[in-house]
Scaffold this motif. Structure first.
Motif, short mmCIF file in Angstrom:
data_model
loop_
_atom_site.label_atom_id
_atom_site.label_comp_id
_atom_site.label_asym_id
_atom_site.label_seq_id
_atom_site.Cartn_x
_atom_site.Cartn_y
_atom_site.Cartn_z
N ILE A 60 -0.25 8.15 -4.10
CA ILE A 60 -1.44 8.57 -3.16
C ILE A 60 -0.89 8.65 -1.70
O ILE A 60 -0.53 7.76 -1.16
CB ILE A 60 -2.50 7.99 -3.11
CG1 ILE A 60 -3.13 8.30 -4.69
CG2 ILE A 60 -3.65 8.76 -2.15
CD1 ILE A 60 -4.50 7.70 -5.05
N SER A 61 -0.73 9.71 -0.92
CA SER A 61 -0.48 9.89 0.41
C SER A 61 -1.56 9.58 1.32
O SER A 61 -2.79 9.72 1.02
CB SER A 61 0.21 11.38 0.70
OG SER A 61 1.45 11.50 0.11
N ALA A 62 -1.22 8.63 2.17
CA ALA A 62 -2.54 8.12 3.28
C ALA A 62 -1.99 7.86 4.57
O ALA A 62 -0.71 7.95 4.75
CB ALA A 62 -3.31 7.05 2.79
N GLY A 63 -2.75 7.22 5.41
CA GLY A 63 -2.22 7.02 6.66
C GLY A 63 -2.22 8.16 7.97
O GLY A 63 -3.00 9.14 7.35
N ILE A 64 -1.60 8.09 8.73
CA ILE A 64 -1.56 9.08 9.83
C ILE A 64 -0.97 10.53 9.43
O ILE A 64 -0.05 10.34 8.77
CB ILE A 64 -0.96 8.85 11.11
CG1 ILE A 64 -1.93 7.40 11.78
CG2 ILE A 64 -0.97 10.11 11.95
CD1 ILE A 64 -1.23 7.09 13.00
N ALA A 65 -1.68 11.59 9.18
CA ALA A 65 -1.17 12.74 8.52
C ALA A 65 -0.67 12.74 7.15
O ALA A 65 0.34 13.29 6.71
CB ALA A 65 -0.24 13.24 9.37
N ASN A 66 -1.38 11.63 6.56
CA ASN A 66 -0.69 11.47 5.23
C ASN A 66 0.50 11.21 5.15
O ASN A 66 1.09 11.78 3.90
CB ASN A 66 -1.23 12.59 4.48
CG ASN A 66 -2.80 12.51 4.11
OD1 ASN A 66 -3.62 11.47 4.22
ND2 ASN A 66 -3.45 13.60 3.82
N SER A 67 1.19 10.49 5.90
CA SER A 67 2.41 10.55 6.00
C SER A 67 3.15 9.28 5.15
O SER A 67 4.21 9.04 4.98
CB SER A 67 3.09 10.41 7.48
OG SER A 67 2.60 9.22 8.20
N ASN A 68 2.36 8.26 4.76
CA ASN A 68 2.84 7.07 4.01
C ASN A 68 2.36 7.15 2.61
O ASN A 68 1.44 7.77 2.20
CB ASN A 68 2.28 5.90 4.66
CG ASN A 68 2.49 5.44 6.00
OD1 ASN A 68 3.74 6.04 6.46
ND2 ASN A 68 1.96 4.64 6.71
N LYS A 69 3.10 6.81 1.88
CA LYS A 69 2.93 6.73 0.37
C LYS A 69 2.50 5.18 -0.07
O LYS A 69 2.98 4.37 0.32
CB LYS A 69 4.25 6.83 -0.51
CG LYS A 69 4.82 8.32 -0.33
CD LYS A 69 6.38 8.19 -1.10
CE LYS A 69 6.86 9.60 -0.85
NZ LYS A 69 8.06 9.72 -1.42
N CYS A 70 1.17 5.44 -0.88
CA CYS A 70 0.68 4.40 -1.45
C CYS A 70 1.09 4.35 -3.14
O CYS A 70 0.65 5.34 -3.78
CB CYS A 70 -0.75 4.05 -1.25
SG CYS A 70 -1.45 2.69 -2.11
N TYR A 71 1.65 3.38 -3.65
CA TYR A 71 1.73 3.26 -4.92
C TYR A 71 0.60 2.33 -5.56
O TYR A 71 0.11 1.29 -5.07
CB TYR A 71 3.22 2.46 -5.28
CG TYR A 71 4.15 3.13 -4.83
CD1 TYR A 71 4.98 4.08 -5.62
CD2 TYR A 71 4.87 3.04 -3.56
CE1 TYR A 71 6.19 4.71 -5.45
CE2 TYR A 71 5.93 3.77 -3.17
CZ TYR A 71 6.51 4.54 -4.06
OH TYR A 71 7.68 5.24 -3.43
N ILE A 72 -0.19 3.17 -6.68
CA ILE A 72 -1.22 2.62 -7.40
C ILE A 72 -0.89 2.38 -8.77
O ILE A 72 -0.55 3.46 -9.47
CB ILE A 72 -2.64 3.35 -6.86
CG1 ILE A 72 -2.81 3.43 -5.39
CG2 ILE A 72 -3.71 3.14 -7.82
CD1 ILE A 72 -4.03 4.34 -5.15
N CYS A 73 -1.25 1.32 -9.27
CA CYS A 73 -1.33 1.14 -10.70
C CYS A 73 -2.61 0.65 -11.09
O CYS A 73 -3.34 -0.11 -10.52
CB CYS A 73 -0.44 -0.22 -11.10
SG CYS A 73 -0.08 -0.20 -12.89
N GLY A 74 -3.41 1.63 -12.23
CA GLY A 74 -4.47 1.20 -12.57
C GLY A 74 -4.52 1.11 -14.20
O GLY A 74 -3.88 1.66 -14.61
N LYS A 75 -5.34 0.10 -14.59
CA LYS A 75 -5.57 0.08 -15.91
C LYS A 75 -7.05 0.00 -16.10
O LYS A 75 -7.79 -0.55 -15.71
CB LYS A 75 -5.23 -1.58 -16.54
CG LYS A 75 -4.96 -1.61 -18.10
CD LYS A 75 -4.74 -2.66 -18.21
CE LYS A 75 -4.41 -3.04 -19.83
NZ LYS A 75 -3.51 -4.17 -20.44
N VAL A 76 -7.42 0.98 -17.39
CA VAL A 76 -8.82 1.08 -17.44
C VAL A 76 -9.13 0.81 -19.06
O VAL A 76 -8.47 1.20 -20.03
CB VAL A 76 -9.28 2.64 -17.41
CG1 VAL A 76 -10.56 3.06 -17.61
CG2 VAL A 76 -8.81 3.33 -16.00
#
Length: 128
Positions: A60-76
């Motif tokens: 998911i891109s976030a940060g200023i102007a969505n310029s940083n990448k965030c890696y997310i792992c989710g277990k449901v």
């Protein structure tokens, strides 16, 4: 045990610094694995899907102007959602992982207890 497995899944895509991880465990009442997967697709990019265990990895891109990448792992599972988020931060810390988790929570329509680990610093530039 879930955390170790989820971190290993993230490390397929990025070198993870344990100090910058955000780990969240919340009770699950209404989120199915398919709903969680669709939320990742709406807010970012799905990288990996394991239907058997209900584990998903995305960016998911976030940060200023969505310029940083965030890696997310989710277990449901039927009663719990496990989330791990990691983002590499540069010189100016933007709390990218926290912002990405907030964006995902808004898409899901639930609230994640996300707090920034970093102190806020302001950069003052004086031009003479």
């Amino acid at each position: 045990m879930e955390n170790k497995e989820m971190i290993q899944r993230l490390e397929k895509y990025v070198t993870v610094d344990q100090r910058d991880l955000i780990v969240i465990t919340i009770p699950n009442k209404e989120i199915t694995p398919v709903i969680f997967r669709d939320a990742i697709i709406k807010t970012g990019t799905l990288l990996e899907e394991d239907i058997i265990t209900g584990t998903y990895v995305g960016i998911i891109s976030a940060g200023i102007a969505n310029s940083n990448k965030c890696y997310i792992c989710g277990k449901v599972s039927k009663d719990t959602i496990y989330l791990i988020a990691f983002a590499k931060e540069g010189l100016i810390k933007q709390d990218t992982a926290a912002h990405a988790l907030k964006e995902l929570s808004n898409t899901l329509g639930v609230s994640f207890p996300v707090k920034s680990k970093r102190k806020k610093y302001f950069l003052w530039i004086i031009v003479l």
